[in-house]
Design an enzyme around this catalytic site. Structure first.
Site, short mmCIF file in Angstrom:
data_model
loop_
_atom_site.label_atom_id
_atom_site.label_comp_id
_atom_site.label_asym_id
_atom_site.label_seq_id
_atom_site.Cartn_x
_atom_site.Cartn_y
_atom_site.Cartn_z
N ARG A 1 -40.30 -43.91 16.12
CA ARG A 1 -39.73 -44.29 17.60
C ARG A 1 -41.05 -44.46 18.47
O ARG A 1 -40.99 -45.25 19.58
CB ARG A 1 -39.05 -43.17 17.93
CG ARG A 1 -37.45 -42.75 17.28
CD ARG A 1 -37.25 -41.64 17.47
NE ARG A 1 -38.09 -40.48 17.14
CZ ARG A 1 -37.69 -39.20 16.94
NH1 ARG A 1 -36.28 -38.55 17.07
NH2 ARG A 1 -38.66 -38.21 16.24
N LYS B 1 -35.85 -26.16 8.31
CA LYS B 1 -35.13 -25.86 9.72
C LYS B 1 -33.73 -25.51 9.01
O LYS B 1 -33.14 -25.93 8.01
CB LYS B 1 -35.04 -27.26 10.30
CG LYS B 1 -36.27 -28.14 10.60
CD LYS B 1 -35.83 -29.62 10.91
CE LYS B 1 -36.99 -30.60 10.97
NZ LYS B 1 -36.59 -32.02 11.06
N HIS C 1 -30.17 -43.56 14.03
CA HIS C 1 -30.08 -43.77 12.54
C HIS C 1 -29.30 -44.86 12.06
O HIS C 1 -29.84 -45.58 11.29
CB HIS C 1 -29.60 -42.51 12.14
CG HIS C 1 -30.42 -41.23 12.30
ND1 HIS C 1 -29.57 -39.97 12.81
CD2 HIS C 1 -31.71 -40.91 11.84
CE1 HIS C 1 -30.70 -39.23 12.95
NE2 HIS C 1 -31.84 -39.59 12.30
N SER D 1 -31.88 -36.06 16.79
CA SER D 1 -30.73 -35.36 16.57
C SER D 1 -31.00 -34.03 17.55
O SER D 1 -29.84 -33.40 17.92
CB SER D 1 -30.78 -35.14 15.05
OG SER D 1 -30.58 -36.16 14.57
O1 PNS Z 1 -35.18 -36.31 9.21
P1 PNS Z 1 -36.42 -35.50 9.09
O2 PNS Z 1 -36.07 -34.03 9.10
O3 PNS Z 1 -37.49 -36.14 9.73
O4 PNS Z 1 -36.80 -35.87 7.36
C1 PNS Z 1 -37.78 -35.41 6.72
C2 PNS Z 1 -37.79 -35.71 5.34
C3 PNS Z 1 -36.64 -35.42 4.67
C4 PNS Z 1 -37.97 -37.16 5.14
C5 PNS Z 1 -38.87 -34.90 4.91
O5 PNS Z 1 -38.89 -33.46 5.18
C6 PNS Z 1 -38.78 -34.68 3.21
O6 PNS Z 1 -39.31 -35.71 2.38
N1 PNS Z 1 -38.53 -33.51 2.73
C7 PNS Z 1 -38.38 -33.35 1.27
C8 PNS Z 1 -39.74 -32.35 0.52
C9 PNS Z 1 -40.72 -33.21 0.39
O7 PNS Z 1 -40.59 -34.16 -0.47
N2 PNS Z 1 -41.89 -33.02 1.11
C10 PNS Z 1 -43.38 -33.49 0.91
C11 PNS Z 1 -43.55 -34.57 1.77
S1 PNS Z 1 -45.27 -34.55 1.87
#
Ligand code: PNS
Length: 159
Positions: free
Chosen positions: A90, A41, A17, A128
């Protein structure tokens, strides 16, 4: 002013990150690190802990702001007037999910674009969840996370 958001769970922040944060912050005027509060999660670290670790490890990078957010990413983007979402890629396995996320966000909010940065090869295997797992078995995670994060993980698993 070009503002971008780098969203994620950051549970906890890793060197992977930090690599993306440094590179993305050099490309924009302001980089807002958006820490997701309401993840499906169950996080190991509270949102306050995740934000504090990010503050500590990004000290010295001037154009960064760290905020937590709830709900839809695009609503958060609108609220901070950001038109760029930064995500790290990645490996090919990330691509399908990331493409879906980027296309959905674009469909809902056409003014947003997703900028993919390819993770540096040395961190391409890092996540993570792997860090949490190794730490839970008291393994050495010094190659994966900064010292202050190692300490926080030790505190969690020594309880
Ligand atoms: O680090 P992560 O868990 O891969 O991040 C995922 C994240 C936070 C980018 C994604 O879950 C997100 O944008 N969540 C917010 C809810 C949202 O907007 N969902 C619709 C996306 S299609």
């Amino acid at each position: 002013m070009r503002t971008a958001i780098y969203p994620g769970s950051f549970d906890p922040v890793t060197f992977g990150h930090i690599d993306i944060i440094k590179r993305a912050s050099a490309m924009v005027d302001k980089l807002i690190i958006g820490v997701l509060r309401n993840s499906a999660k169950t996080p190991l670290f509270s949102v306050e802990e995740r934000v504090n670790m990010l503050r500590e490890v990004t000290e010295g990078i001037d154009n960064i702001e760290i905020q937590s957010f709830d709900g839809l990413l695009i609503d958060f983007a609108k609220s901070v007037d950001a038109h760029i979402i930064v995500r790290g890629l990645r490996a090919v396995t990330d691509f399908e999910y990331e493409l879906q996320l980027a296309q959905t966000n674009k469909a809902v909010y056409p003014d947003i674009d997703t900028l993919f940065l390819v993770t540096s090869v040395v961190y391409s295997y890092l996540s993570s969840s792997v860090v949490r797992e190794i730490a839970s078995y008291n393994g050495d995670i010094s190659k994966f996370v900064p010292e202050c994060v190692t300490e926080k993980l030790k505190e969690k698993f020594d309880k």
